[in-house]
Design a protein around this motif. Structure first.
Motif, PDB file in Angstrom:
ATOM      1  N   PRO A   1       0.812  -1.226   0.000  1.00  0.00           N
ATOM      2  CA  PRO A   1       0.000   0.000   0.000  1.00  0.00           C
ATOM      3  C   PRO A   1       0.844   1.273   0.000  1.00  0.00           C
ATOM      4  O   PRO A   1       2.045   1.234   0.249  1.00  0.00           O
ATOM      5  CB  PRO A   1      -0.788  -0.120   1.310  1.00  0.00           C
ATOM      6  CG  PRO A   1       0.068  -0.961   2.185  1.00  0.00           C
ATOM      7  CD  PRO A   1       0.803  -1.909   1.285  1.00  0.00           C
ATOM      8  N   SER A   2       0.185   2.389  -0.271  1.00  0.00           N
ATOM      9  CA  SER A   2       0.831   3.704  -0.194  1.00  0.00           C
ATOM     10  C   SER A   2       1.022   4.073   1.276  1.00  0.00           C
ATOM     11  O   SER A   2       0.588   3.348   2.173  1.00  0.00           O
ATOM     12  CB  SER A   2      -0.073   4.747  -0.856  1.00  0.00           C
ATOM     13  OG  SER A   2      -1.285   4.818  -0.124  1.00  0.00           O
TER      14      SER A   2
ATOM     15  N   GLY B   1       3.414   0.025  -4.584  1.00  0.00           N
ATOM     16  CA  GLY B   1       3.253  -0.807  -5.774  1.00  0.00           C
ATOM     17  C   GLY B   1       4.173  -2.021  -5.808  1.00  0.00           C
ATOM     18  O   GLY B   1       4.131  -2.825  -6.734  1.00  0.00           O
ATOM     19  N   TYR B   2       5.018  -2.211  -4.757  1.00  0.00           N
ATOM     20  CA  TYR B   2       5.949  -3.345  -4.727  1.00  0.00           C
ATOM     21  C   TYR B   2       5.186  -4.645  -4.458  1.00  0.00           C
ATOM     22  O   TYR B   2       4.268  -4.682  -3.642  1.00  0.00           O
ATOM     23  CB  TYR B   2       6.979  -3.092  -3.624  1.00  0.00           C
ATOM     24  CG  TYR B   2       7.953  -4.224  -3.422  1.00  0.00           C
ATOM     25  CD1 TYR B   2       9.046  -4.381  -4.266  1.00  0.00           C
ATOM     26  CD2 TYR B   2       7.785  -5.141  -2.380  1.00  0.00           C
ATOM     27  CE1 TYR B   2       9.939  -5.434  -4.080  1.00  0.00           C
ATOM     28  CE2 TYR B   2       8.668  -6.184  -2.190  1.00  0.00           C
ATOM     29  CZ  TYR B   2       9.745  -6.329  -3.046  1.00  0.00           C
ATOM     30  OH  TYR B   2      10.627  -7.373  -2.859  1.00  0.00           O
ATOM     31  N   ARG B   3       5.596  -5.736  -5.140  1.00  0.00           N
ATOM     32  CA  ARG B   3       5.016  -7.048  -4.849  1.00  0.00           C
ATOM     33  C   ARG B   3       6.078  -8.007  -4.335  1.00  0.00           C
ATOM     34  O   ARG B   3       5.927  -8.616  -3.293  1.00  0.00           O
ATOM     35  CB  ARG B   3       4.345  -7.644  -6.096  1.00  0.00           C
ATOM     36  CG  ARG B   3       3.486  -8.859  -5.756  1.00  0.00           C
ATOM     37  CD  ARG B   3       3.201  -9.763  -6.944  1.00  0.00           C
ATOM     38  NE  ARG B   3       4.266 -10.749  -7.149  1.00  0.00           N
ATOM     39  CZ  ARG B   3       4.136 -11.847  -7.883  1.00  0.00           C
ATOM     40  NH1 ARG B   3       3.003 -12.093  -8.510  1.00  0.00           N
ATOM     41  NH2 ARG B   3       5.127 -12.700  -8.020  1.00  0.00           N
ATOM     42  N   GLY B   4       7.170  -8.123  -5.067  1.00  0.00           N
ATOM     43  CA  GLY B   4       8.255  -9.019  -4.662  1.00  0.00           C
ATOM     44  C   GLY B   4       7.951 -10.472  -4.977  1.00  0.00           C
ATOM     45  O   GLY B   4       6.859 -10.799  -5.447  1.00  0.00           O
ATOM     46  N   PRO B   5       8.930 -11.366  -4.708  1.00  0.00           N
ATOM     47  CA  PRO B   5       8.720 -12.795  -4.985  1.00  0.00           C
ATOM     48  C   PRO B   5       7.691 -13.395  -4.034  1.00  0.00           C
ATOM     49  O   PRO B   5       7.377 -12.812  -2.992  1.00  0.00           O
ATOM     50  CB  PRO B   5      10.105 -13.394  -4.729  1.00  0.00           C
ATOM     51  CG  PRO B   5      10.776 -12.442  -3.800  1.00  0.00           C
ATOM     52  CD  PRO B   5      10.252 -11.090  -4.116  1.00  0.00           C
ATOM     53  N   LEU B   6       7.171 -14.569  -4.403  1.00  0.00           N
ATOM     54  CA  LEU B   6       6.191 -15.232  -3.532  1.00  0.00           C
ATOM     55  C   LEU B   6       6.914 -16.060  -2.466  1.00  0.00           C
ATOM     56  O   LEU B   6       7.864 -16.769  -2.757  1.00  0.00           O
ATOM     57  CB  LEU B   6       5.275 -16.143  -4.353  1.00  0.00           C
ATOM     58  CG  LEU B   6       4.366 -15.459  -5.393  1.00  0.00           C
ATOM     59  CD1 LEU B   6       3.397 -16.474  -5.988  1.00  0.00           C
ATOM     60  CD2 LEU B   6       3.610 -14.290  -4.801  1.00  0.00           C
ATOM     61  N   VAL B   7       6.422 -15.943  -1.235  1.00  0.00           N
ATOM     62  CA  VAL B   7       6.952 -16.741  -0.124  1.00  0.00           C
ATOM     63  C   VAL B   7       5.771 -17.507   0.469  1.00  0.00           C
ATOM     64  O   VAL B   7       4.837 -16.897   0.985  1.00  0.00           O
ATOM     65  CB  VAL B   7       7.590 -15.839   0.963  1.00  0.00           C
ATOM     66  CG1 VAL B   7       8.123 -16.686   2.110  1.00  0.00           C
ATOM     67  CG2 VAL B   7       8.691 -14.982   0.368  1.00  0.00           C
ATOM     68  N   LEU B   8       5.797 -18.845   0.350  1.00  0.00           N
ATOM     69  CA  LEU B   8       4.680 -19.690   0.783  1.00  0.00           C
ATOM     70  C   LEU B   8       3.368 -19.256   0.133  1.00  0.00           C
ATOM     71  O   LEU B   8       2.297 -19.309   0.742  1.00  0.00           O
ATOM     72  CB  LEU B   8       4.532 -19.672   2.310  1.00  0.00           C
ATOM     73  CG  LEU B   8       5.725 -20.186   3.114  1.00  0.00           C
ATOM     74  CD1 LEU B   8       5.531 -19.935   4.602  1.00  0.00           C
ATOM     75  CD2 LEU B   8       5.959 -21.668   2.847  1.00  0.00           C
TER      76      LEU B   8
END
Lengths: 486, 79
Positions: free
Chosen positions: A234-235, B37-44
């Motif tokens: 989120p922001s 807006g960051y998601r990153g790699p999936l963990v579990l």
């Protein structure tokens, strides 16, 4: 309920489950030890670990957790991970005041939260205003549960039983078992309901993401393509909202009158400590499951309208899909529906009993019948329960609002009582007049912002802003004018 | 209030470092430090930022269990 219609066998099973509640109420009645308020409203302060833990669990996790939280996860995505944190924060709220309040309550024999406020501040005005705020908030909360009960019954019978009949029928069952055994029957039915609720969440986490969504990893991968905003961090304003929810729930839900009365009702401090320890882990088995189900729904049912009312139906729609797949799926959904009813009824009955106790002990006794005996007060409390149910049922049938909206309005008000507990228990210089001034100012700010069209500012709820003003008034007042007595 | 204080041998509220640890864990649990807006790699199965928040909640629960056991002590229990 999104096309989730039960056959005669399932309806009979659900009906038997409901009738068994009255049986439990009857058994609870036979176990009463005296005709006193402590016995009726606090089960004689005799709750053991299993009963206390499951009644705390069933009371804290309501129908809103199942419907409202899955719906919110459907609308906003992983941002609703906030719900796991804020439901945990309720236990941190207890850490701030429960050790001292419970010790005091066991020594002084408190029945209601108002008993503590009277004991601490010796102000009838402060006790009365606090009690009215708590009754208003709880009434609102019970109302939301009743409305959801109506929607659930209408859904499983495909409209053959109108929602209003469902509300009346379930409310009558609830008030019967409550009148029979008071807190003992409410706690025992909560124990059953809490067990069913845990089972329901266990089934949900097993079947929804795996069977319908193809596993969580697949759901998230799909979500990333369909609507990336639902998987992204989120922001800053969004993070503020997390903090606001933590304060709103961590403070507000911790001083739910029905929760405070459960703290009073434990057999011993050791039992209470173990129950709260278990409760600290429950968001990970409950709210997290609701979050995952809501996210799975985005992938499985992408075309739902994003209004609150429509998205609150996602769990029912997911269940309808599971029902259609196999006989096992059908009966699993029957068990989930029983869990839904359990969540709604256990929260509503606890709120109802608490309202009845506060009206009887904090309003009827001091203002109408100061000489009333314990037996008379218990009788008045039972009559009061029926009157409250009648009023709430009438309002539930005659109004229209969504679950989450009602929940927010409840906390805006309830949270203004927090300084009386969090500060009052530790700060001798906080006088009744200062606490009252803080409460009035906080309430004015919270309601003024809410009704002025600004329910949130920079991600913070109006109730939280009101609480900050409330606490500031208390702090300034206490520093400027020390209390003359403790 | 004095009587209640006498019966309460120890309470978490008065132990400073308990709240410092809470503050630190909350600072990790609230996702204010990730780029928007960051998601990153999936963990579990969870995006990294969600997995970190959930891990912090698990630690918060474990810390609370420890705090209740270690710092909430009533005279009634000691007897």
């Amino acid at each position: 309920m999104g096309g989730m219609v039960f056959g005669p066998g399932a309806l009979i099973a659900v009906g038997l489950y409901l009738v068994s509640m009255i049986g439990v109420g009857w058994i609870a009645r036979t176990r009463r030890r005296s005709n006193s308020m402590a016995d009726f409203y606090l089960a004689g302060r005799s709750m053991g670990l299993l009963v206390l833990f499951l009644t705390l669990y069933a009371t804290q996790y309501s129908g809103n957790t199942l419907f409202g939280y899955t719906g919110t996860a459907y609308r906003i995505g992983f941002g609703w991970t906030a719900s796991v944190l804020f439901m945990f924060s309720v236990i941190v709220g207890y850490m701030l005041f429960a050790p001292r309040l419970v010790t005091l309550a066991r020594k002084e024999g408190f029945i209601t939260p108002g008993d503590y406020i009277t004991h601490r501040f010796r102000s009838s005005v402060l006790t009365l205003l606090s009690t009215i705020l708590m009754i208003y908030a709880l009434g609102n909360y019970a109302l939301a549960q009743l409305k959801a009960m109506g929607a659930a019954v209408e859904g499983i019978t495909d409209g053959a039983v109108p929602g209003s009949y469902g509300i009346i029928g379930l409310a009558v069952i609830m008030v019967i078992y409550e009148t029979l055994g008071g807190m003992r029957s409410v706690a025992w039915t909560d124990m059953m309901q809490g067990g069913v609720l845990l089972l329901g969440f266990g089934i949900l986490v097993f079947i929804i993401p795996q069977k319908l969504g193809g596993g969580l990893g697949h759901v998230v991968a799909q979500l990333s393509e369909m609507d990336p905003s639902k998987v992204q961090a989120p922001s800053l304003e969004g993070a503020n909202k997390w903090i606001s929810y933590v304060l709103l729930l961590g403070c507000g839900a911790a001083i739910y009158p029905q929760a405070i009365q459960r703290l009073y009702a434990s057999r011993s401090v050791a039992v209470l400590k173990r129950s709260l320890t278990l409760m600290a882990f429950m968001p990970l088995t409950t709210t997290l499951v609701a979050l995952v189900c809501g996210l799975t729904a985005v992938v499985v049912l992408p075309d739902l309208n994003l209004t609150k009312a429509e998205s609150d139906q996602v769990l029912a729609r997911l269940c309808a899909l599971v029902m259609g797949e196999s006989a096992l799926g059908y009966w699993l959904v029957v068990a989930i529906f029983a869990a839904v009813l359990a969540a709604l009824m256990s929260t509503a009955d606890s709120a109802l009993l608490s309202i009845s106790s506060m009206f009887t002990k904090d309003i009827y006794l001091p203002y109408f019948r100061p000489q009333a005996t314990e037996a008379e007060l218990t009788k008045v409390g039972k009559i009061c329960s029926w009157v409250i149910v009648a009023v709430l049922v009438a309002v539930a049938i005659g109004t229209d609002a969504t679950l989450v909206r009602l929940l927010e309005l409840k906390f805006e008000v309830l949270i203004q009582v927090v300084p009386c507990f969090f500060l009052g228990l530790y700060w001798k210089r906080l006088s009744a007049r200062t606490a009252l001034a803080g409460m009035v100012c906080g309430l004015a700010v919270a309601l003024g912002l809410t009704f002025g069209g600004k329910p949130m500012i920079w991600g913070f709820h109006a109730g939280v802003i009101g609480l900050v003003v409330n606490a500031a008034v208390c702090a300034i007042g206490a520093c400027c004018k020390p209390a003359t007595s403790d | 209030m004095n009587d209640s204080q006498e019966q309460l041998v120890s309470e978490p509220r008065k132990v400073g470092y308990v709240w410092i640890v809470y503050l630190l864990l909350y600072a990790v649990a609230v996702p204010w430090y990730w780029p928007e807006g960051y998601r990153g790699p999936l963990v579990l199965g969870f995006p990294l930022w969600v997995a970190v928040s959930l891990g912090a909640v698990l630690l918060l629960a474990a810390w609370t269990a420890f705090v209740i056991r270690r710092y909430w002590i009533n005279a009634e229990e000691e007897e």
